[in-house]
Design an enzyme around this catalytic site. Sequence first.
Site, PDB file in Angstrom:
ATOM      1  N   ALA A  63       1.185  -1.175  -0.318  1.00 57.19           N
ATOM      2  CA  ALA A  63      -0.088   0.310   0.376  1.00 57.19           C
ATOM      3  C   ALA A  63       0.787   1.307   0.071  1.00 57.19           C
ATOM      4  O   ALA A  63       1.687   1.085   0.761  1.00 57.19           O
ATOM      5  CB  ALA A  63      -0.700   0.062   1.324  1.00 57.19           C
ATOM      6  N   GLY A 108       0.803  -4.925   0.760  1.00 57.32           N
ATOM      7  CA  GLY A 108      -0.654  -4.964   0.290  1.00 57.32           C
ATOM      8  C   GLY A 108      -0.377  -6.378  -0.437  1.00 57.32           C
ATOM      9  O   GLY A 108      -1.801  -6.609  -1.502  1.00 57.32           O
ATOM     10  N   GLU A 111      -0.374  -9.324  -0.066  1.00 54.88           N
ATOM     11  CA  GLU A 111      -2.000  -9.560  -0.083  1.00 54.88           C
ATOM     12  C   GLU A 111      -2.821  -9.642  -0.742  1.00 54.88           C
ATOM     13  O   GLU A 111      -3.407 -10.361  -1.291  1.00 54.88           O
ATOM     14  CB  GLU A 111      -2.615  -8.796   0.857  1.00 54.88           C
ATOM     15  CG  GLU A 111      -1.965  -8.553   2.940  1.00 54.88           C
ATOM     16  CD  GLU A 111      -1.938  -7.362   3.728  1.00 54.88           C
ATOM     17  OE1 GLU A 111      -1.774  -6.576   3.328  1.00 54.88           O
ATOM     18  OE2 GLU A 111      -2.519  -7.939   4.684  1.00 54.88           O
ATOM     19  N   GLU A 131       5.000  -4.567   7.140  1.00 52.06           N
ATOM     20  CA  GLU A 131       4.225  -3.833   7.627  1.00 52.06           C
ATOM     21  C   GLU A 131       4.262  -3.848  10.028  1.00 52.06           C
ATOM     22  O   GLU A 131       3.834  -2.599   9.733  1.00 52.06           O
ATOM     23  CB  GLU A 131       2.094  -4.574   8.499  1.00 52.06           C
ATOM     24  CG  GLU A 131       1.628  -3.917   6.790  1.00 52.06           C
ATOM     25  CD  GLU A 131       2.078  -5.273   6.178  1.00 52.06           C
ATOM     26  OE1 GLU A 131       2.564  -6.853   5.713  1.00 52.06           O
ATOM     27  OE2 GLU A 131       0.997  -5.707   5.036  1.00 52.06           O
TER      28      GLU A 131
HETATM   29  N1  DAK Z   1       4.479   3.324  -1.441  1.00 50.59           N
HETATM   30  C1  DAK Z   1       4.501   4.200  -1.357  1.00 50.59           C
HETATM   31  N2  DAK Z   1       6.018   4.389  -2.581  1.00 50.59           N
HETATM   32  C2  DAK Z   1       6.683   3.294  -2.719  1.00 50.59           C
HETATM   33  C3  DAK Z   1       6.460   1.744  -2.492  1.00 50.59           C
HETATM   34  C4  DAK Z   1       5.057   2.132  -1.419  1.00 50.59           C
HETATM   35  N3  DAK Z   1       5.567   1.030  -0.449  1.00 50.59           N
HETATM   36  N4  DAK Z   1       7.771   1.315  -2.684  1.00 50.59           N
HETATM   37  C5  DAK Z   1       7.955   1.633  -2.975  1.00 50.59           C
HETATM   38  N5  DAK Z   1       7.582   2.964  -4.032  1.00 50.59           N
HETATM   39  C6  DAK Z   1       8.179   4.475  -4.726  1.00 50.59           C
HETATM   40  C7  DAK Z   1       9.639   5.063  -3.834  1.00 50.59           C
HETATM   41  O1  DAK Z   1       8.951   5.477  -2.598  1.00 50.59           O
HETATM   42  C8  DAK Z   1      10.643   5.565  -4.866  1.00 50.59           C
HETATM   43  O2  DAK Z   1       9.897   6.854  -5.313  1.00 50.59           O
HETATM   44  P1  DAK Z   1      10.564   7.983  -5.717  1.00 50.59           P
HETATM   45  O3  DAK Z   1      11.339   8.522  -3.831  1.00 50.59           O
HETATM   46  O4  DAK Z   1      11.407   7.690  -6.408  1.00 50.59           O
HETATM   47  O5  DAK Z   1       9.712   9.085  -5.794  1.00 50.59           O
HETATM   48  C9  DAK Z   1       9.980   4.044  -6.182  1.00 50.59           C
HETATM   49  O6  DAK Z   1       8.911   3.736  -5.216  1.00 50.59           O
HETATM   50  C10 DAK Z   1      11.100   3.739  -6.105  1.00 50.59           C
HETATM   51  O7  DAK Z   1      11.672   3.251  -4.782  1.00 50.59           O
HETATM   52  P2  DAK Z   1      13.345   2.848  -3.984  1.00 50.59           P
HETATM   53  O8  DAK Z   1      13.519   3.955  -4.876  1.00 50.59           O
HETATM   54  O9  DAK Z   1      12.712   2.860  -2.964  1.00 50.59           O
HETATM   55  O10 DAK Z   1      12.950   1.862  -5.374  1.00 50.59           O
HETATM   56  P3  DAK Z   1      14.512   0.135  -3.922  1.00 50.59           P
HETATM   57  O11 DAK Z   1      14.632  -0.182  -5.318  1.00 50.59           O
HETATM   58  O12 DAK Z   1      15.487   0.687  -4.061  1.00 50.59           O
HETATM   59  O13 DAK Z   1      13.669  -0.445  -2.863  1.00 50.59           O
HETATM   60  C11 DAK Z   1      11.721  -1.608  -1.848  1.00 50.59           C
HETATM   61  C12 DAK Z   1      12.688  -0.826  -3.432  1.00 50.59           C
HETATM   62  C13 DAK Z   1      10.391  -3.033  -2.560  1.00 50.59           C
HETATM   63  C14 DAK Z   1      12.769  -2.436  -0.907  1.00 50.59           C
HETATM   64  C15 DAK Z   1      11.386  -0.301  -0.838  1.00 50.59           C
HETATM   65  O14 DAK Z   1      10.947   0.711  -1.727  1.00 50.59           O
HETATM   66  C16 DAK Z   1      10.485  -0.438  -0.291  1.00 50.59           C
HETATM   67  O15 DAK Z   1      10.910  -1.089   0.443  1.00 50.59           O
HETATM   68  N6  DAK Z   1       9.627  -0.213  -0.163  1.00 50.59           N
HETATM   69  C17 DAK Z   1       8.340  -0.557   0.317  1.00 50.59           C
HETATM   70  C18 DAK Z   1       8.036  -1.554   1.114  1.00 50.59           C
HETATM   71  C19 DAK Z   1       6.796  -1.464   1.873  1.00 50.59           C
HETATM   72  O16 DAK Z   1       7.224  -1.684   2.608  1.00 50.59           O
HETATM   73  N7  DAK Z   1       5.955  -2.258   1.310  1.00 50.59           N
HETATM   74  C20 DAK Z   1       4.634  -2.552   3.184  1.00 50.59           C
HETATM   75  C21 DAK Z   1       4.320  -1.107   2.624  1.00 50.59           C
HETATM   76  S1  DAK Z   1       3.005  -1.732   4.061  1.00 50.59           S
HETATM   77  C22 DAK Z   1      -4.093  -1.552   6.241  1.00 50.59           C
HETATM   78  C23 DAK Z   1      -4.282  -1.450   4.963  1.00 50.59           C
HETATM   79  C24 DAK Z   1      -3.492  -1.782   4.303  1.00 50.59           C
HETATM   80  C25 DAK Z   1      -2.589  -1.604   4.691  1.00 50.59           C
HETATM   81  C26 DAK Z   1      -2.241  -1.837   5.935  1.00 50.59           C
HETATM   82  C27 DAK Z   1      -3.146  -1.797   6.813  1.00 50.59           C
HETATM   83  N8  DAK Z   1      -5.867  -0.601   7.022  1.00 50.59           N
HETATM   84  C28 DAK Z   1      -6.206   0.464   6.916  1.00 50.59           C
HETATM   85  C29 DAK Z   1      -5.920  -1.293   7.693  1.00 50.59           C
HETATM   86  C30 DAK Z   1      -1.152  -2.860   3.959  1.00 50.59           C
HETATM   87  C31 DAK Z   1      -0.082  -2.193   4.765  1.00 50.59           C
HETATM   88  C32 DAK Z   1       0.990  -2.005   3.433  1.00 50.59           C
HETATM   89  O17 DAK Z   1       1.112  -2.247   2.131  1.00 50.59           O
END
Ligand code: DAK
Length: 258
Positions: A63, A108, A111, A131
Amino acid sequence: MSLVLYEVQDGVGVVTINRPEALNALNTPLLEELDKVIDEVDTDSVRCLIITGAGQKSFVAGADIGEMKDMNSREAMIFGARGNDTFEKIERLPIPVIAAVNGYALGGGCELSLACDFRICSDNAVFGQPETGLGITPGFGGTQRLMRVVGSGMAKQMIYTARNIKADEAYRIGLVNQVCTQEELLPTVKKLATQIAKNAPIAVRGSKQAINAADRLGVEYGKVVEEKCFGSCFETHDQQEGMGAFLEKRKEKTFTNS
Ligand code: DAK
């Protein structure tokens, strides 16, 4: 530019999450488009659906953290409910849905792949539920579906540690059914989808319904659904065609979902 692309070829639909500049992270406009696209899938003519991500690097990196960061509790619940409703629709589609995971499937994204019937991934795929490291619980069904696929012990370990796993480990724990190269991924999944599309839709759909019923409500209920689906295949065109072709030693079969 659409955030979600959709095309159909030979009875197989392909949904592509298309926000590669943010590694296909799910924000509200994207979730709204995805919901609409799922509603538009014509399940009379489409026999199998594939969900994948645009680009070479990511299926869905979760997400959108930027959007979530300053949400209040109520907004977060609405955001979670929106994702949950759409993923539920995907799981409940009468046709099989295959996740072609072509890179990061985090939060997400993992998921979303779990709402599909099964997952095939490329060798650069990375799965995880990060998360708890972000101060939240999984919110799009992760606490429910992951444990059904890999068992509660492994699901708890993945969620509590927030550790990402690579394709080979995902295969070893049964999270994905097959790992292939990036180039082979879509052709492999399309071939599987075509194989599914060749079988009697009434039987494929009934099987999905019975398996999902047991998954959600237990074996006793699943058995009742199985008996009902089995019975309702009889006297259909597809049952007559399938059994008739065997008895007539005929390879070609025409299934019509009727
Ligand atoms: N959200 C927003 N932007 C994201 C993103 C994300 N999840 N993942 C990547 N990006 C963006 C980065 O910010 C970057 O944007 P710019 O800086 O270029 O503008 C671009 O994508 C490229 O990413 P990186 O530069 O970071 O690329 P790398 O190859 O260095 O790293 C990576 C790739 C996947 C390891 C890294 O981007 C990363 O760690 N991303 C976050 C992954 C993550 O933590 N995902 C889980 C998110 S939490 C709920 C509803 C839903 C959810 C929870 C609760 N309720 C409301 C109850 C769901 C939660 C989640 O999914």
